[in-house]
Scaffold this motif. Structure first.
Motif, short mmCIF file in Angstrom:
data_model
loop_
_atom_site.label_atom_id
_atom_site.label_comp_id
_atom_site.label_asym_id
_atom_site.label_seq_id
_atom_site.Cartn_x
_atom_site.Cartn_y
_atom_site.Cartn_z
N LYS A 1 0.83 -1.21 0.00
CA LYS A 1 0.00 0.00 0.00
C LYS A 1 0.86 1.26 0.00
CE LYS A 1 -3.56 2.39 2.72
NZ LYS A 1 -4.37 2.34 3.96
N PRO B 1 1.36 5.37 -3.65
CA PRO B 1 1.52 6.83 -3.87
C PRO B 1 2.87 7.21 -4.47
CG PRO B 1 0.67 6.36 -1.66
CD PRO B 1 1.13 5.07 -2.23
N PHE C 1 -8.85 -3.84 -3.42
CA PHE C 1 -9.58 -2.63 -3.82
C PHE C 1 -11.09 -2.75 -3.61
CE2 PHE C 1 -5.67 -1.08 -5.60
CZ PHE C 1 -5.82 0.29 -5.59
N LEU D 1 -8.42 -0.90 0.17
CA LEU D 1 -7.97 0.12 -0.78
C LEU D 1 -9.11 0.78 -1.56
CD1 LEU D 1 -4.72 -1.52 -2.26
CD2 LEU D 1 -4.92 0.19 -0.45
N LEU E 1 -9.23 4.59 -2.43
CA LEU E 1 -8.44 5.15 -3.53
C LEU E 1 -9.25 5.24 -4.81
CD1 LEU E 1 -4.96 3.41 -3.05
CD2 LEU E 1 -5.46 5.83 -2.81
N GLU F 1 -12.11 7.97 -4.30
CA GLU F 1 -11.65 9.36 -4.33
C GLU F 1 -11.16 9.78 -5.72
OE1 GLU F 1 -8.02 12.19 -2.59
OE2 GLU F 1 -8.33 10.17 -1.75
N HIS F 2 -10.26 9.00 -6.29
CA HIS F 2 -9.58 9.46 -7.50
C HIS F 2 -10.36 9.18 -8.78
CE1 HIS F 2 -6.01 10.61 -5.30
NE2 HIS F 2 -6.05 9.44 -4.67
N LEU G 1 -6.83 4.68 -12.45
CA LEU G 1 -6.33 5.19 -11.18
C LEU G 1 -4.89 5.66 -11.32
CD1 LEU G 1 -6.53 5.63 -8.08
CD2 LEU G 1 -5.72 3.26 -7.82
N LEU H 1 -3.48 9.43 -10.44
CA LEU H 1 -2.40 9.73 -9.51
C LEU H 1 -1.25 10.45 -10.22
CD1 LEU H 1 -2.30 6.43 -7.40
CD2 LEU H 1 -3.30 8.63 -6.75
#
Length: 635
Positions: A331, A335, A574, A578, A581, A584-585, A624, A628
């Motif tokens: 994890k 990022p 996910f 997760l 993530l 949100e994105h 995703l 990012l």
């Protein structure tokens, strides 16, 4: 192994400061030293910048930019020329004098002796730029397989080139404008295929290609100095199993030994599969010193190869090291991916690749891996699946194929899974039926097998129209007479450089670790391409000849197990830990930042995935990773 960056500026605005910023952006590729040189010319300014990771000749004599004694030629170089000693002897016999023990100096003198043709002498991985001050020309070249990257940008009176895109981000004249066509290709393939990049006016020099820039006129000319299709297009060898096996063994040994040449510690990534086990066995055989091997393990047994690697290491007697990674370890990497991969990139196995690279870097500066074995010897599951589908089509008379397509369209999924031996999602079934009815050919099927979803599914995602055209030289691949040749050539030209080699280069160089690929020695592919098909794929067994060599070093009971990909259980994570993530994105608000995607279509994909459709995960992960990346580099 290093990082290179440079510019040709026709506006008179660039100087030392701009060059240093470009070079420093790649500092992790070469933490040991840096060098810059700016040339003020009649109608342009040229900058050559270098970051050095010292591997061969650790002395200051290996510093770059490097010059010939009369300073007429200068070079910046990223990579390794493994046969530099043989070339040096040949050049010495022709009167060339050397002051260092570096392969960089050999390239410079080879260019002085043979010009553009020098690249045909090199066995290795490389991307370099040579400036000829007398001719006012810049010569750039990239290795045959594409192990080492080389980007360039031409727009608004400047020409930029570098090992990575982030070197361009520091340059005042660089425009970070997303190319809608390249964006579609990224979503389609999970990487941006060469020659495209995610940005307008920005390109990748393709593997096996060289480029010449005339500084007087600004003209650019490219040439392909090596082509894998030349070898797949040759007649097959008439050779028996025993002779072929021994000939392959000797070629493999030579390729592996070349990649042990180093003045710093060398190790090996060992997964326990056939490819990495073969390279490890060849390296350890006959050596008293134990090879350092490194493996990453996971607690989820479905994804864990560590116990298999440990058995291989124990049998071969290597100095083995393993690290078990937790959910939190994986994890934490997510990022960091956009920093490491400064162009959108969505192979999730980048996560374990980064983890094992960090683990190995604590003890070695060079690590060998066994990438390329699947492309050489038909090791991917899709190879077997596509050959099987083509064989099934052959058994159906042409006149009955439309009827067969109708029957299949209404066949229960459980039956389809048995027929096609794989995923029979709506997207995949549509591809199979088009192929059966003659609407597509094998080259199209190979292409589809490498995509995240069917074209119709992808088309609804985009808000801007763009036509990608024909990629990966598909029309030329169609002309190859053999089905297996078409499969392997396509992967060698597309998935291998675009995905696998990009993944390994960025993951290793991000922590100043040099990665080497013995199975990508060009002499291997040139010879293996002309082997009879049954020596690569025989009676449903992939890597046939390669397996026979491995069994000489390792018991079958250790090796014969189902193939496992180098991955982690993201598809399950996910839906639980997760999930935030994705939420949100991939939300409407986040997607509105660029407006490239239809948020309603993305929401539909998310709903299908959360409802249990695993097939949609790769596409969602791809989106995703773009989100990012966009947040990191564009906002």
């Amino acid at each position: 192994m290093c990082g290179i960056a440079g510019y040709i500026d026709y506006t008179g605005k660039a100087g030392d400061t701009e060059l240093k910023k470009m070079t420093d952006a790649l500092s992790y590729r070469g933490p040991d030293a840096s060098g810059q040189e700016v040339f003020s010319l009649n109608n342009a300014t040229l900058g050559l910048g270098h970051r050095r990771l010292s591997i061969i000749d650790l002395s200051p004599l290996g510093k770059q930019p490097m010059f010939t004694p009369d300073r007429s030629l200068s070079i910046i170089f990223n990579g390794e020329i493994y046969n530099y000693r043989e070339i040096r002897e040949e050049l010495s016999a022709k009167g060339h004098a050397f002051i260092s023990g570096s392969d960089t100096e050999v390239i410079l003198h080879a260019y002085q002796q043979w010009g553009d043709e020098c690249v045909k002498k090199f066995t290795g991985m490389f991307a370099f730029a040579i400036f000829d001050e007398e001719k006012q020309e810049l010569f750039l070249s990239r290795d045959r397989a594409g192990v080492k990257p080389l980007y360039y940008y031409q727009h608004n009176g400047c020409f930029l080139f570098a090992s990575e895109l982030k070197a361009f981000f520091t340059y005042p004249g660089f425009e970070k404008a997303i190319d809608p066509q390249a964006f579609r290709l990224y979503v389609q393939y999970t990487f941006v295929p060469a020659p495209y990049t995610i940005f307008k006016h920005t390109w990748k020099l393709e593997p096996g290609c060289s480029m010449r820039v005339d500084l007087k006129s600004g003209n650019i000319a490219q040439q392909r100095y090596w082509d894998v299709l030349d070898y797949y297009g040759q007649p097959k060898q008439k050779i028996g199993d025993a002779e072929a096996k021994e000939a392959l063994r000797q070629r493999l040994i030579k390729a592996c030994e070349y990649r042990m040449v180093s003045d710093v510690p060398v190790g090996m990534f060992l997964s326990g599969g056939y490819d990495s086990s073969l390279v490890t066995a060849l390296l350890q055989s006959g050596r008293s010193e134990k090879i350092k091997t490194f493996t990453i393990g996971f607690t989820d047994a479905k994804y864990n190869e560590a116990q298999h690697a440990a058995k291989v290491a124990a049998h071969l007697g290597t100095d083995h090291h393993e690290l078990y990674c937790s959910f939190d370890d994986a994890k934490a990497i997510i990022p960091e991916l956009p920093e490491c991969y400064d162009e959108p990139f969505a192979d999730s196995s980048a996560i374990p690749t980064m983890l094992v690279s960090r683990f190995a870097r604590k003890q070695v500066t060079v690590a060998l891996s066994a990438d390329g074995g699947d492309e050489l010897f038909a090791g991917y599951e899709r190879h077997a699946a596509l050959l099987g589908i083509a064989a099934k089509k052959d058994k159906i008379p042409a006149a009955l194929r439309p009827l067969a397509a109708t029957v299949l369209r209404n066949t229960p999924k459980t039956v389809l899974n048995k027929i096609f031996s794989g995923n029979t999602s709506a997207d995949n079934l549509a591809k199979y039926l088009d192929f059966l009815q003659g609407k597509t050919d094998l080259a199209d099927m190979i292409d589809f097998a490498n995509q995240t979803a069917a074209p119709d599914t992808l088309a609804g995602l985009f808000t801007q129209a763009a036509s990608p055209g024909v990629l990966f030289r598909k029309n030329e691949i169609r002309k190859l007479p053999g089905r297996l040749d078409q499969l392997l050539a396509f992967d060698y030209l597309s998935y291998l450089p675009g995905d696998i080699l990009t993944k390994v280069d960025r993951a290793t160089m991000h922590i100043s670790l040099e990665g080497r690929e013995p199975l990508l020695d060009h002499s291997l592919i040139e010879w293996i391409a002309t082997l009879p098909d049954e020596m690569k794929y025989r009676n449903g067994v992939s890597k046939y000849l390669l397996r026979q060599i491995v069994h000489d070093y390792l018991p079958r009971e250790i090796m014969e197990r189902p193939k496992m990909g180098f991955s982690i259980p993201l598809v399950n994570w996910f839906r639980s830990d997760l999930r935030p993530l994705f939420d949100e994105h991939l939300s409407e608000k986040s997607l509105a930042a660029h407006g490239l995607l239809d948020h309603k279509q993305v929401a539909k994909l998310l709903h299908e995935y959360y409802s249990g459709d695993n097939y949609r995960f790769t596409l969602l992960w791809t989106l995703l990773m773009f989100q990012l990346w966009y947040k990191k580099w564009m906002q």
